[in-house]
Design an enzyme around this catalytic site. Sequence first.
Site, PDB file in Angstrom:
ATOM      1  N   ARG A  25      84.502  19.900 -29.590  1.00 27.65           N
ATOM      2  CA  ARG A  25      83.622  21.055 -28.988  1.00 27.65           C
ATOM      3  C   ARG A  25      83.725  22.240 -29.366  1.00 27.65           C
ATOM      4  O   ARG A  25      82.613  23.004 -29.658  1.00 27.65           O
ATOM      5  CB  ARG A  25      83.852  20.638 -27.498  1.00 27.65           C
ATOM      6  N   VAL A  57      71.865  28.533 -24.552  1.00 24.73           N
ATOM      7  CA  VAL A  57      73.583  28.429 -24.346  1.00 24.73           C
ATOM      8  C   VAL A  57      73.865  27.228 -24.801  1.00 24.73           C
ATOM      9  O   VAL A  57      73.167  25.911 -24.776  1.00 24.73           O
ATOM     10  CB  VAL A  57      73.805  28.531 -22.756  1.00 24.73           C
ATOM     11  N   MET A  58      75.294  27.042 -24.929  1.00 25.44           N
ATOM     12  CA  MET A  58      75.817  25.679 -24.824  1.00 25.44           C
ATOM     13  C   MET A  58      76.196  25.218 -23.419  1.00 25.44           C
ATOM     14  O   MET A  58      76.794  26.077 -22.868  1.00 25.44           O
ATOM     15  CB  MET A  58      77.292  25.621 -25.650  1.00 25.44           C
ATOM     16  N   SER A  59      75.672  23.980 -23.168  1.00 20.34           N
ATOM     17  CA  SER A  59      75.540  23.713 -21.712  1.00 20.34           C
ATOM     18  C   SER A  59      76.772  23.529 -21.389  1.00 20.34           C
ATOM     19  O   SER A  59      77.959  23.285 -22.084  1.00 20.34           O
ATOM     20  CB  SER A  59      74.557  22.479 -21.635  1.00 20.34           C
ATOM     21  N   ALA A  60      77.220  23.668 -19.894  1.00 17.02           N
ATOM     22  CA  ALA A  60      78.460  23.241 -19.458  1.00 17.02           C
ATOM     23  C   ALA A  60      78.822  21.713 -19.534  1.00 17.02           C
ATOM     24  O   ALA A  60      78.034  20.928 -19.404  1.00 17.02           O
ATOM     25  CB  ALA A  60      78.577  23.515 -18.099  1.00 17.02           C
TER      26      ALA A  60
END
Length: 383
Positions: A25, A57-60
């Site tokens: 990630r 954004v990179m999502s949560a």
Amino acid sequence: MVRALRDQDGITSEPVAAAFAAVPRHRFAPDAPLELAYDLHRTVPVKKDEHGLDISVMSAAHLQAVMLEQAGIEPGMRVLEIGSGGVNAAYLQELVGSKGEITTVDIDRDVIDRARLCLDDTGYTEVKTVLADGETGVPDGAPYDRIIVTAAAWDIPASWISGLTAKGRLVVPLTMCGTTRSIAFDRDDDGLISRSYGLARFVPMQGEGAAEERKAMLRDGVALQTDDVRVPLNAQALNRALDTPRLERWSGAAYDLPDELELYLTLNLSSAARLHADKDAVEHGLVEASALYGVPALVSEDSIAYRTRRENESTGGFESGVIAHGPQAEALADEYVDVLRRWAQDHRHRGAATFRYLPGAAPTPLPRDAVRRRHGIVTVAWN
Ligand SMILES: C[S@@+](CC[C@H](N)C(=O)[O-])C[C@H]1O[C@@H](n2cnc3c(N)ncnc32)[C@H](O)[C@@H]1O
């Protein structure tokens, strides 16, 4: 991270756990500290607009896991992701395996170029990246077994429905009056029917499908927002209402399962908007803390009512109530309290709503439980 996602019911299946364990990630967020890249609930900023608001954004991780579980992806499937970043496409590629096909589309050249670089760098070279407005789907790869949308959508264009196989599923964060739920829809005749939903927050969809929303600043730090054309948003009159004495009304009903209650209020108040207040407005006693993250409000031309809560000493939980201002405060508080009681009595459980999306022209008059959209209507049944 995988263990924590399991503990918090983000990951509930072995394939999703394996996908999260396989993808590095942090290499999709090379500039972010490791703790942020692997945080369960925080997003990693990718691009901001001229006002400093996130547009990509990179999502949560938790939300990504929940949506992948909702999607029920199997080896060999063809999947379209609308709204790109790279890492979620890599999870999808792990889930479909070498016989499956992943296409990810983004409206923003910087985002899609960055996603391409990260995917190549981590070995996910077979994922297809496309620069386009996802509103039209990506017809080249259709029909898809799954379409996953990762920006907050206000509507469901025909291309997403026709782009699915007969047994296809669409997972989409759908925004209704400022509140968003990730809904997994299966095809149902010409339309869609929901099989699950959960709380979600996403950056807004841009392009052709962008939301039709109105916002009114009542005063510094206090705003109202709605996507229902029938709701009056008279900023001056509502601002004056805030200066009138407040009416406080308690429902006697439990305040609990806040996300489920919020959805019910949003969809059942006769004239709903979302009230937002900043810390200053709350600290000055102008608006209750319930509005800090947005609260469903019932508005008329010159009056407003919204939810609050207090500790319920006899049960140990909370009781819901209403604050109302303006000449019609009594009437609005009565309606609001009725809706709070109805929810507590009949629908106070998880998954009470079933959503349908019916494409095509909206019937007139619009059914009371229907939400009008550009390409169709959303209806909600409560059990
Ligand atoms: C939350 S980010 C996507 C996160 C990503 N799926 C990941 O792997 O973490 C949302 C993205 O949707 C994109 N987007 C917004 N409107 C779009 C549209 N109409 N078509 C395609 N992409 C869109 C934005 O540019 C943004 O990059």
